[in-house]
Design an enzyme around this catalytic site. Structure first.
Site, short mmCIF file in Angstrom:
data_model
loop_
_atom_site.label_atom_id
_atom_site.label_comp_id
_atom_site.label_asym_id
_atom_site.label_seq_id
_atom_site.Cartn_x
_atom_site.Cartn_y
_atom_site.Cartn_z
CG ASN A 56 114.24 -64.73 63.79
OD1 ASN A 56 113.33 -65.51 63.49
ND2 ASN A 56 115.49 -65.12 63.98
CG HIS B 41 118.43 -67.41 67.22
ND1 HIS B 41 118.62 -68.05 66.02
CD2 HIS B 41 119.51 -67.70 67.99
CE1 HIS B 41 119.77 -68.70 66.05
NE2 HIS B 41 120.33 -68.50 67.23
CB SER C 9 117.36 -64.06 71.80
OG SER C 9 118.33 -64.67 72.61
CG ASP D 61 120.37 -65.61 63.95
OD1 ASP D 61 119.21 -65.33 63.60
OD2 ASP D 61 120.87 -66.74 63.78
C1 GRF Z 1 111.83 -72.40 66.93
O1 GRF Z 1 112.66 -73.07 67.82
C2 GRF Z 1 112.39 -71.04 66.60
O2 GRF Z 1 113.06 -70.46 67.66
C3 GRF Z 1 113.35 -71.37 65.49
O3 GRF Z 1 112.73 -72.39 64.75
C4 GRF Z 1 111.79 -73.08 65.57
C5 GRF Z 1 110.48 -72.95 64.90
O4 GRF Z 1 109.46 -73.70 65.54
N1 GRF Z 1 113.67 -70.18 64.75
P1 GRF Z 1 107.96 -73.41 65.18
O5 GRF Z 1 107.83 -73.58 63.66
O6 GRF Z 1 107.60 -72.04 65.62
O7 GRF Z 1 107.19 -74.49 65.91
#
Ligand code: GRF
Length: 189
Positions: A108, A110, A137, A146
């Protein structure tokens, strides 16, 4: 050992899908995106994936319940021959059973410097705490939110006049660099 063929990766999204796009546009001999799946059929990222000829799967859990939803998702992932799952703005918690079935195969991205600011509103929390830096991260997904092994982080400065939105935009640029690089390392190890 280096694999002779690209690892088969499915990306799970819930919205815009900019990190999914970063993975798709950087796929190479180390990984291939074989499915883009979403729990929100109206997700903008799904339309982009379809336009770019990628196989997609869309199913909303509402009305069918989590176990049936995850069973259908799991079947679609296996049908696509996915070996790994990259969560990219996927806003739903996966069940412990699902995580166990894909143990050490889910990562993932984050938007914080983990272990700081697990969960939501990460940028606002970093600004409110007076942090000098924020970032993102990439981590292995486990049953605990997370909290899995951090594979890598990217850091950006927090400016005095930053809002959650301006900081998010600065971090997002780094997300798009970090995620493909970490996925590449992860599938090779
Ligand atoms: C990103 O900031 C990611 O880190 C978080 O949600 C957002 C998703 O943006 N988990 P996208 O859909 O990839 O544009």
């Amino acid at each position: 050992m280096t694999s002779a063929r690209p690892a088969r990766v499915a990306v799970l999204i819930s919205g815009r899908g900019s990190n999914m796009q970063a993975l798709v546009t950087t796929q190479d001999e180390s990984f291939r995106i074989v499915l883009v799946a979403s729990d929100r059929p109206e997700a903008a990222g799904l339309a982009w994936a379809r336009e770019h000829g990628l196989p997609t799967f869309a199913l909303a859990p509402k009305g069918i319940g989590k176990p049936a939803y995850e069973a259908a998702l799991d079947a679609a992932l296996r049908e696509a021959g996915a070996e790994y799952i990259a969560l990219a703005g996927y806003m739903r918690l996966l069940s412990d059973a699902f995580v166990a079935r894909w143990r050490d195969r889910i990562i993932n991205i984050h938007p914080s410097l983990l272990p700081r600011y697990k969960g939501l509103d990460t940028h606002a929390r970093a600004i409110a705490a007076g942090d000098a830096t924020g970032g993102c991260s990439v981590h292995v997904v486990t049953e605990e939110l997370d909290a899995g092994e951090v594979l890598g982080r990217a850091e950006v400065p927090i400016h005095a006049d930053d809002t959650a939105e301006t900081l998010a935009a600065r971090v997002l640029i780094e997300e798009h660099r970090l995620y493909p690089a970490m996925l590449r390392e992860f599938v090779r190890r």
